[in-house]
Scaffold this motif. Sequence first.
Motif, PDB file in Angstrom:
ATOM      1  N   LEU A  76       0.840  -1.205   0.000  1.00 39.40           N
ATOM      2  CA  LEU A  76       0.000   0.000   0.000  1.00 39.40           C
ATOM      3  C   LEU A  76       0.871   1.249   0.000  1.00 39.40           C
ATOM      4  N   ARG A  77       0.582   2.136  -0.943  1.00 39.68           N
ATOM      5  CA  ARG A  77       1.306   3.395  -1.075  1.00 39.68           C
ATOM      6  C   ARG A  77       0.303   4.539  -1.168  1.00 39.68           C
ATOM      7  N   VAL A  78       0.498   5.576  -0.354  1.00 47.71           N
ATOM      8  CA  VAL A  78      -0.368   6.749  -0.370  1.00 47.71           C
ATOM      9  C   VAL A  78       0.511   7.990  -0.430  1.00 47.71           C
ATOM     10  N   ALA A  79       0.181   8.895  -1.351  1.00 44.09           N
ATOM     11  CA  ALA A  79       0.907  10.160  -1.462  1.00 44.09           C
ATOM     12  C   ALA A  79      -0.096  11.293  -1.585  1.00 44.09           C
ATOM     13  N   TYR A  80       0.271  12.442  -1.055  1.00 47.34           N
ATOM     14  CA  TYR A  80      -0.557  13.635  -1.174  1.00 47.34           C
ATOM     15  C   TYR A  80       0.061  14.557  -2.221  1.00 47.34           C
ATOM     16  N   GLY A  81      -0.761  14.987  -3.161  1.00 46.81           N
ATOM     17  CA  GLY A  81      -0.251  15.786  -4.273  1.00 46.81           C
ATOM     18  C   GLY A  81       0.063  14.890  -5.455  1.00 46.81           C
TER      19      GLY A  81
END
Length: 325
Positions: A12-17
């Motif tokens: 699982l990978r989450v990034a903002y922008g």
Amino acid sequence: MTTEPLLSVRDLRVAYGSGPGAVPAVRGVDLELPAGRKLGIAGESGCGKSTLAMALLRLLPPGASVGGEIRFAGEDVLTMRWGRLRAVRWAGASIVFQGAMHSLNAVHRIGDQIAEPILLHRSAPPARARERVTELLHQVGLPPDRADAYPHELSGGQRQRVMIAMALACDPRLIIADEPTTALDVMIQAQILRLIGRLVADQDIGLLMISHDLAVLAETCDRLAVMYAGRIVEEGPARAVHTAAHHPYGRALASAFPRVGDPASRRAPRGLPGDPPDPSALPGGCTFRPRCPRTDDRCGEREPALVRVGTAHHAACVHAGEGSR
């Protein structure tokens, strides 16, 4: 024959922008949670715990990007259509948020707020919804007449019980509890934790509980995962991670809280200097290296992967298995 876990998270990978300026908040997390079991997620503020929780039910803001795989009861959450996801969020999995006063509607009676998901997701008639509210209040240890109260008329512990009742309203198979006892005193905290544990055992549901307090998670959960800078740096049996962590960050979290009956720890809790790294400017190699008391040249070469350090116990440290110093 193998049984698929209730919740399975892979890379699982989450990034903002977006683009080169995207800020990584969760970086390659793997987790499994069978039905009837309790998994704790620990770490300081800013380590990615709440982002991970929100990602599981696609509750992140529009600017967030998510990659990897999240499977709930065999279904891929990231590819669910909106109608199916809406049903899963209450009837399949629910969340107990931190700070009940901010999550409850101040101008509606709590009975109406508990009944709302029952009316919407179960299409129950109003009379049956009221019966279910009474059942839920009894289940969480509140008298039925509290259904007519407004949130401000309840204590902090009672409001938290209301949040748990709401989470149980549609008989979910998974509860995600994000710091459910942070604002409570220690006596009420113990009552809420016992309540959660009993409900998990009685109803065979899965519990994913998030906290900064390793001691609370060790008492409540079967397994414990420690997050740092968006990654799992240690995972294993809850008691083993709490009392015999192999990653220096896990040991620092455990020693930051004084132990009852131990004068030395009460007078001089060890803690950990510094802060977690800025997700937009992570250091090379091991991200814990700038704060680690055991760092050496190997720590700057690469980010360590999780390696086995015991029975069903893994840690992401080049010194894992060497013993504590």
